[in-house]
Scaffold this motif. Structure first.
Motif, PDB file in Angstrom:
ATOM      1  N   ARG A   1      18.467  46.702   2.151  1.00  0.00           N
ATOM      2  CA  ARG A   1      18.895  47.692   3.139  1.00  0.00           C
ATOM      3  C   ARG A   1      18.496  47.233   4.531  1.00  0.00           C
ATOM      4  O   ARG A   1      17.362  46.793   4.767  1.00  0.00           O
ATOM      5  CB  ARG A   1      18.257  49.042   2.839  1.00  0.00           C
ATOM      6  N   VAL A   2      19.454  47.336   5.444  1.00  0.00           N
ATOM      7  CA  VAL A   2      19.210  47.038   6.859  1.00  0.00           C
ATOM      8  C   VAL A   2      19.615  48.265   7.649  1.00  0.00           C
ATOM      9  O   VAL A   2      20.787  48.679   7.626  1.00  0.00           O
ATOM     10  CB  VAL A   2      19.999  45.803   7.327  1.00  0.00           C
ATOM     11  N   THR A   3      18.674  48.855   8.351  1.00  0.00           N
ATOM     12  CA  THR A   3      18.933  50.076   9.106  1.00  0.00           C
ATOM     13  C   THR A   3      19.613  49.728  10.437  1.00  0.00           C
ATOM     14  O   THR A   3      19.615  48.572  10.860  1.00  0.00           O
ATOM     15  CB  THR A   3      17.617  50.810   9.363  1.00  0.00           C
ATOM     16  N   PRO A   4      20.192  50.723  11.114  1.00  0.00           N
ATOM     17  CA  PRO A   4      20.836  50.440  12.410  1.00  0.00           C
ATOM     18  C   PRO A   4      19.898  49.842  13.444  1.00  0.00           C
ATOM     19  O   PRO A   4      20.339  49.099  14.328  1.00  0.00           O
ATOM     20  CB  PRO A   4      21.360  51.809  12.851  1.00  0.00           C
TER      21      PRO A   4
ATOM     22  N   GLY B   1      17.616  47.636  12.761  1.00  0.00           N
ATOM     23  CA  GLY B   1      17.263  46.288  12.349  1.00  0.00           C
ATOM     24  C   GLY B   1      16.136  46.170  11.353  1.00  0.00           C
ATOM     25  O   GLY B   1      15.662  45.063  11.085  1.00  0.00           O
ATOM     26  N   GLU B   2      15.696  47.249  10.755  1.00  0.00           N
ATOM     27  CA  GLU B   2      14.624  47.177   9.767  1.00  0.00           C
ATOM     28  C   GLU B   2      15.189  46.721   8.421  1.00  0.00           C
ATOM     29  O   GLU B   2      16.178  47.264   7.934  1.00  0.00           O
ATOM     30  CB  GLU B   2      13.955  48.545   9.616  1.00  0.00           C
ATOM     31  N   VAL B   3      14.561  45.715   7.804  1.00  0.00           N
ATOM     32  CA  VAL B   3      15.009  45.134   6.544  1.00  0.00           C
ATOM     33  C   VAL B   3      14.025  45.525   5.450  1.00  0.00           C
ATOM     34  O   VAL B   3      12.811  45.316   5.594  1.00  0.00           O
ATOM     35  CB  VAL B   3      15.114  43.600   6.636  1.00  0.00           C
ATOM     36  N   SER B   4      14.565  46.077   4.369  1.00  0.00           N
ATOM     37  CA  SER B   4      13.742  46.446   3.219  1.00  0.00           C
ATOM     38  C   SER B   4      14.437  46.011   1.938  1.00  0.00           C
ATOM     39  O   SER B   4      15.672  45.917   1.895  1.00  0.00           O
ATOM     40  CB  SER B   4      13.471  47.954   3.196  1.00  0.00           C
ATOM     41  N   ILE B   5      13.641  45.736   0.895  1.00  0.00           N
ATOM     42  CA  ILE B   5      14.138  45.230  -0.387  1.00  0.00           C
ATOM     43  C   ILE B   5      13.605  46.118  -1.496  1.00  0.00           C
ATOM     44  O   ILE B   5      12.412  46.473  -1.504  1.00  0.00           O
ATOM     45  CB  ILE B   5      13.698  43.769  -0.621  1.00  0.00           C
ATOM     46  N   LYS B   6      14.480  46.475  -2.413  1.00  0.00           N
ATOM     47  CA  LYS B   6      14.076  47.175  -3.626  1.00  0.00           C
ATOM     48  C   LYS B   6      13.526  46.146  -4.604  1.00  0.00           C
ATOM     49  O   LYS B   6      14.256  45.281  -5.096  1.00  0.00           O
ATOM     50  CB  LYS B   6      15.272  47.904  -4.239  1.00  0.00           C
ATOM     51  N   LEU B   7      12.237  46.184  -4.865  1.00  0.00           N
ATOM     52  CA  LEU B   7      11.599  45.172  -5.701  1.00  0.00           C
ATOM     53  C   LEU B   7      11.982  45.356  -7.163  1.00  0.00           C
ATOM     54  O   LEU B   7      12.170  46.483  -7.636  1.00  0.00           O
ATOM     55  CB  LEU B   7      10.087  45.249  -5.554  1.00  0.00           C
TER      56      LEU B   7
END
Length: 543
Positions: free
Chosen positions: A219-222, A224-230
């Motif tokens: 997921r990349v928020t508007p 610019g934050e990047v997160s991954i579902k582990l």
């Protein structure tokens, strides 16, 4: 004309159906990089296992076996990760099948050529239609042995295809072979191991419309934050709720950033891929999504403002602008590039050349660019060109398919249509009919620029070949009759012709004299002569 092959009709190439943009993950913390390596290695091992299971199934694949494989991967990752892995596996298996079919076609073409040449007498010269025999008995013997080798390879390839067996190397066959030639590849064993592991990692997720920001896995928020579902076995590494890991850096897409932001805000599907460029030691994230294809214009509407014909060569693009009547206007242009070096360098060179071409087309006001519909797949075989190794390397290095696809994608944003034409005889007829007429004292026209004119005229459905010179009895003058005559309805067709270089006679120099445009000054019946300065007196009335 009976020996010429039929010319396929020109058509407007379709636009792109997808978009992919990439940006760098800058200033990654050591902990973030460690998590990415662990996630990529874990999912890469699952992808290798799934690919092995899919290759074992062969032609017995069905929707049920796909569901079984996905259920086996879900506890070790997640349902969405399992779906992305199995989808990538099917795409890779289908690509291997297409490559296997192309390999069989190449073997069949090589066997056909060898069989024909071996059947010819030694020293028999070939023609344009068919090659001749081999030059010596020694070469004939060597080629007969190669024929046997190709026949065995063809039999093995056909057997594999009938059985549904494909040969795939996760990480690339070239990199796998480099392990046994580290000195030639100029790599240490540790460097090779790092590249090998990075190429086999898997960290990509398909998007889902209606989900938050278009993707639940990466997921990349508007902002610019990047997160991954582990994956489930790595949930202990999470630094956010619901088993997610948030990277400490922010990203921004410079190219098509507005389109990406609109899709993210509307929760439309966006696929992401995170990978490591080992040569630069940089991490990148790639976002891709599908777009509705742009409706193709009718070819008549695309050619309403003229066309630019483009001839692709090994080191440059030769282009010439043609008006609506098929006449070359202005001066030709060349757009150079260098196809040596790495894949990224070659791709950048082609992209920069196409950018300059599109800028020039937009400056000229042209709405169509004509290119050849080239495919050198069957033209670069060893048996077809024999000892011409340089020529084989030349056509093997020309990215014909990529060039048209990239040109269509880049031109879609500028409103310029790409017209694909049949490449038959464009270089030959262009050099024969257009190279000499377009050469002047200040400009030497090359055969590539003449071929660009031929390509543009074929796109406009004009004949490439110019009208041949009529026989001497049918000419109005003894010599120097123009080969292309104007129609009866063209204004100014009876005006004086331009100066013809070179003397026509031994005493009179050619050129436009004072009486060149005076039709009454020519030596014709019923008209006064130019050199007659006297006038006969009228007869006396007495007579």
């Amino acid at each position: 004309m009976g020996g010429l092959r039929s010319i396929a009709a020109s058509f407007v190439a379709s636009g792109p159906s997808g978009v992919a943009v990439r940006t760098r993950l800058r200033q990654l913390a050591p902990g973030d990089e460690k998590v990415l390596r662990v996630v990529g290695g874990h999912l890469g091992s699952l992808a290798s296992r799934d690919l092995k299971a899919r290759c074992r199934e062969g032609l017995e694949y069905s929707g049920e076996t796909w569901a079984v494989r996905k259920r086996e991967l879900t506890p070790l990752s997640s349902s969405r990760w399992a779906g992305s892995i199995t989808k990538a596996t099917h795409d890779q298996w289908a690509l291997a099948r297409r490559c296997q079919s192309a390999h069989i076609h190449n073997l069949e073409a090589g066997i056909s050529t060898l069989t024909h040449r071996l059947s010819q007498p030694i020293g028999q010269k070939g023609t344009r239609k068919a090659p001749g025999g081999y030059r010596s008995r020694r070469e004939w013997h060597a080629k007969s042995r190669r024929l046997r080798v190709l026949q065995e390879r063809l039999a093995a390839a056909r057997a594999d295809r009938e059985a549904g067996v494909v040969h795939v190397v996760r990480g690339g066959k070239r990199l796998a072979r480099a392990r046994h030639h580290l000195e030639t590849a100029q790599l240490a064993e540790s460097e090779w191991r790092g590249r090998w592991e990075a190429e086999r990692w898997f960290c990509q997720a398909d998007g889902e419309s209606g989900k938050r920001y278009g993707n639940e896995t990466i997921r990349v928020t508007p902002d610019g934050e990047v997160s991954i579902k582990l994956p489930a076995p790595l949930a202990h590494l999470a630094n956010a709720p619901h088993g997610r890991y948030i990277l400490g850096c922010r990203v921004a897409f410079a190219h098509r950033g507005g389109e990406w932001a609109d899709r993210v805000s509307a929760n439309r599907a966006i696929a992401y891929r995170i990978h490591l460029d080992t040569s630069r030691d940089r991490w990148y994230v790639t976002a891709s999504w599908q777009i509705p294809p742009t409706p193709t214009l009718p070819i008549e509407a695309a050619l309403a403002h003229g066309v630019i014909g483009v001839d692709m060569n090994a080191d440059h693009l030769a282009a010439w602008r043609l008006d609506v009547h098929g006449n070359p206007t202005g001066s030709p242009r060349r757009f150079f590039y260098d196809l040596t070096g790495t894949v990224e360098h070659r791709d950048a060179q082609v992209r920069h050349a196409l950018t300059r071409l599109l800028h020039w087309a937009r400056t000229c006001g042209v709405k169509a660019i004509a290119v050849e519909d080239l495919d050198f797949t069957a033209e670069k075989t060893r048996e077809k060109h024999g000892r011409r190794k340089h020529f084989r390397r030349l056509i093997s290095g020309m990215p014909t398919g990529k060039l048209r696809a990239r040109l269509s994608s880049m031109a879609d944003q500028t409103g310029i249509a790409i017209i694909a034409v049949d490449p038959a005889y464009t270089s030959r007829w262009g050099a024969q009919h257009w190279q000499k007429p377009l050469t002047t004292t200040s400009r030497k026209t090359t055969r590539h620029e003449a071929a660009a004119v031929a390509i543009g005229r074929r796109a406009q459905q004009h004949p490439i070949r110019r009208r041949t010179t009529p026989p001497p009895p049918h000419r109005s003058d003894a010599v120097g009759h123009r080969t292309v005559q104007a129609r009866a309805d063209v204004p100014g067709r009876e005006e004086p012709r331009p100066r013809i270089p070179g003397p026509r006679t031994r005493s009179v120099r050619p050129g436009r004299g004072a009486n060149a445009g005076n039709q009454n000054a020519q030596h014709r019946p019923g008209r006064s002569a130019e050199h007659e300065t006297w006038q006969q007196d009228s007869l006396p009335l007495s007579l």
